[in-house]
Design an enzyme around this catalytic site. Structure first.
Site, PDB file in Angstrom:
ATOM      1  N   VAL A  33      37.756  56.890  45.949  1.00  0.00           N
ATOM      2  CA  VAL A  33      37.708  58.271  45.456  1.00  0.00           C
ATOM      3  C   VAL A  33      38.838  59.088  46.066  1.00  0.00           C
ATOM      4  CG1 VAL A  33      36.361  60.399  45.397  1.00  0.00           C
ATOM      5  CG2 VAL A  33      35.231  58.196  45.023  1.00  0.00           C
ATOM      6  N   PRO A  53      40.044  56.883  59.804  1.00  0.00           N
ATOM      7  CA  PRO A  53      40.460  55.742  60.635  1.00  0.00           C
ATOM      8  C   PRO A  53      41.199  54.721  59.782  1.00  0.00           C
ATOM      9  CG  PRO A  53      38.188  56.344  61.099  1.00  0.00           C
ATOM     10  CD  PRO A  53      38.589  57.116  59.876  1.00  0.00           C
ATOM     11  N   GLY A  56      39.450  52.336  57.514  1.00  0.00           N
ATOM     12  CA  GLY A  56      38.782  52.815  56.306  1.00  0.00           C
ATOM     13  C   GLY A  56      39.715  53.086  55.146  1.00  0.00           C
ATOM     14  N   ASP A 128      30.910  64.048  44.620  1.00  0.00           N
ATOM     15  CA  ASP A 128      29.565  63.681  44.166  1.00  0.00           C
ATOM     16  C   ASP A 128      28.468  64.623  44.654  1.00  0.00           C
ATOM     17  OD1 ASP A 128      30.525  61.469  42.743  1.00  0.00           O
ATOM     18  OD2 ASP A 128      30.430  60.197  44.518  1.00  0.00           O
TER      19      ASP A 128
END
Length: 269
Positions: A33, A53, A56, A128
């Site tokens: 996303v 990080p 990720g 979301d």
């Protein structure tokens, strides 16, 4: 009298083209996303800082970082990040963020960032979570300068994508290029008639030009065609595309014999 005015339809969003060129936008997260958000921001020429990080970062975001298309802070979000001011490790930033986009799988942390943004009056979008969004990302069709956004106000993103594809399929071929050519013509016209009082005339004349030519005609306008077309502005006229083509090579418009559709017959002479 009331019947002459549009009815108010509440519950919508104010759809705007937000100019973020040169603005500092903070993206929290580095997954799929976030990658989509980052691409949208870079397409709009924003200065982007990604806080996430390294572990990720998905391949696309990692590519943006490696290519120095975005600044990267290799750690989780901290409240002081909303006060970033030219950090040595983040050379692209120009101060506190003008906008914050959050795309992490941690609802509690996302809500906390939202509350901090509200306190500092920074526009934010929490992926979301429609109630925690100052604005939504619609489904966008892009063709050069043309951008069409379909928004369902956060109610049906998948449906928005389907509607966007349907609309894109109905557009004329080459519409983006045609808009680009008209944009160049407008810029040339403003150079030719820069006076403020010329504004209304410029707008009306450009509207007539846009209504007079087909998409293919507009796509085919050459530099010479535009220069010739602008010679008609002073008299507030718009020539046919045939006249413009006939003027190529330096032919003066007055020297062109334009057929007016009339025939003359002499019977029994």
């Amino acid at each position: 009298m009331a019947g002459k005015f549009p009815e108010v339809q509440g519950g919508g969003s104010l759809i705007l083209a937000w100019q973020v060129k040169g603005r500092h936008v903070l993206v929290v997260g580095g997954g799929e996303v976030a990658a989509g958000r980052i691409l949208n921001l870079l397409n709009a020429d924003a200065l982007v800082t990604v806080i996430c990080p390294s572990s990720g970062l998905n391949p696309e975001v990692r590519h943006r970082v490696t290519q120095k298309q975005v600044a990267h802070v290799d750690r989780v979000f901290e409240p002081t990040d909303l006060e970033l001011i030219n950090l040595p490790t983040v050379p692209l930033t120009t101060g506190a963020p003008d906008m914050v986009l959050v795309a992490i799988d941690d609802p509690a942390a996302s809500s906390q960032i939202w509350k901090l943004c509200k306190k500092l009056r920074i526009p934010a979008n929490i992926a979301d979570v429609p109630p925690e969004c100052d604005f939504y990302f619609g489904s966008v069709h892009r063709d050069g300068p043309l951008q069409i956004m379909v928004s369902t106000n956060g109610k049906g993103p998948r449906l928005a994508a389907a509607i966007r594809k349907f609309i894109a399929g109905q557009l004329p071929k080459g519409v983006g290029n045609a808009i680009e050519r008209i944009g160049i013509l407008r810029a040339k016209l403003r150079e030719q008639a820069p006076e403020i009082e010329q504004g209304p005339k410029r707008m009306k004349w450009m509207s007539r030009v846009s209504d007079s030519y087909s998409w293919d005609d507009m796509c085919g306008l050459s530099e010479e065609d535009m220069i010739n077309l602008l010679t008609f502005y002073a008299d507030n006229k718009v020539p046919t595309i045939g006249t413009l083509k006939a003027m190529r090579g330096g032919v003066d418009s007055e020297a062109i014999d334009v057929f007016d559709g009339a025939f003359g017959f002499c019977v029994g002479c």
